[in-house]
Design a protein around this motif. Sequence first.
Motif, PDB file in Angstrom:
ATOM      1  N   GLY A 114       1.123  -1.274   0.020  1.00  0.00           N
ATOM      2  CA  GLY A 114       0.210   0.146   0.170  1.00  0.00           C
ATOM      3  C   GLY A 114       0.723   1.220  -0.133  1.00  0.00           C
ATOM      4  O   GLY A 114       2.107   1.177  -0.554  1.00  0.00           O
ATOM      5  N   GLU A 115       0.451   2.341   0.612  1.00  0.00           N
ATOM      6  CA  GLU A 115       0.995   3.739   0.884  1.00  0.00           C
ATOM      7  C   GLU A 115       1.374   3.908   2.184  1.00  0.00           C
ATOM      8  O   GLU A 115       0.421   3.493   3.151  1.00  0.00           O
ATOM      9  CB  GLU A 115       0.200   4.769   0.191  1.00  0.00           C
ATOM     10  CG  GLU A 115       0.007   4.664  -1.328  1.00  0.00           C
ATOM     11  CD  GLU A 115      -0.847   5.772  -1.795  1.00  0.00           C
ATOM     12  OE1 GLU A 115      -1.088   6.614  -1.119  1.00  0.00           O
ATOM     13  OE2 GLU A 115      -1.001   5.851  -3.135  1.00  0.00           O
ATOM     14  N   PRO A 116       2.260   4.866   2.546  1.00  0.00           N
ATOM     15  CA  PRO A 116       2.686   5.328   3.813  1.00  0.00           C
ATOM     16  C   PRO A 116       1.486   6.065   4.203  1.00  0.00           C
ATOM     17  O   PRO A 116       0.642   6.501   3.434  1.00  0.00           O
ATOM     18  CB  PRO A 116       3.820   5.728   3.661  1.00  0.00           C
ATOM     19  CG  PRO A 116       4.198   6.308   2.447  1.00  0.00           C
ATOM     20  CD  PRO A 116       3.367   5.338   1.607  1.00  0.00           C
ATOM     21  N   GLN A 117       1.477   6.637   5.577  1.00  0.00           N
ATOM     22  CA  GLN A 117       0.635   7.434   6.155  1.00  0.00           C
ATOM     23  C   GLN A 117       1.317   8.412   6.597  1.00  0.00           C
ATOM     24  O   GLN A 117       2.500   8.755   6.939  1.00  0.00           O
ATOM     25  CB  GLN A 117      -0.461   6.790   7.056  1.00  0.00           C
ATOM     26  CG  GLN A 117      -1.092   5.696   6.365  1.00  0.00           C
ATOM     27  CD  GLN A 117      -1.985   5.952   5.245  1.00  0.00           C
ATOM     28  OE1 GLN A 117      -2.792   7.008   5.303  1.00  0.00           O
ATOM     29  NE2 GLN A 117      -2.079   5.058   4.223  1.00  0.00           N
ATOM     30  N   GLY A 118       0.299   9.732   6.951  1.00  0.00           N
ATOM     31  CA  GLY A 118       1.060  10.768   7.933  1.00  0.00           C
ATOM     32  C   GLY A 118       1.907  11.508   7.342  1.00  0.00           C
ATOM     33  O   GLY A 118       2.136  11.689   6.240  1.00  0.00           O
TER      34      GLY A 118
END
Length: 225
Positions: A114-118
């Motif tokens: 997926g993708e990183p967050q924050g």
Amino acid sequence: MMLCRLSLFGRTSLKLVPALGCPSSRQKHTLPDLPYDFGALQPHISAEIMQLHHNKHHAAYVNNLNIAEEKYAEALAKGDVTAQISLQPALKFNGGGHVNHSIFWTNLSPSGGGEPQGELLEAIKCDFGSFEKFKDKLTSMSVAVQGSGWAWLGYNKESKRLQVAACANQDPLQGTTGLIPLLGIDVWEHAYYLQYKNVRPDYLKAIWNVINWQNVSERYQASKK
């Protein structure tokens, strides 16, 4: 110079420091345990690859690093500068192999992808335009590594920006470029050949499914301190 142990997120990392200033320099380095089973990253990375990669290749770097450090300590005690100089390539190669792989194992997770967050995601968008542009750039850099080496996402403390870089062989990112390593992609053939043969792009497409963005984010937060 000698390799001194440092602690990062509860795991061992290494740093080259003057031998006389490193009280733990004679302590032997050990192979860190994987934080998951050998087969946990399947189907993206096979259990056979993970077992050989960790138990054979990484273990060899650790063993050869300990041997090189012992010989270096002997040369240092004897004042044999010629021997000290001749041991530098072995220290760099095996020490870099140990550092790089110790980061690599934690950069992967069976629940990754997926993708990183924050803040990390925002920084990636700021410095690369979008997550997809970053992903394409790091993938392209990984494909383009000639022979054996690594591609990295690192943090530049001076510019306070994220950067990507490639390093040959087992050259450590920070010692080579000054960037703090956040995410490393191993493109030595032993990292993928048993499963993907010589088609490195297929391996690189698959590895994004097991990237541990929580670990990368933790490294990013620590790098800014």
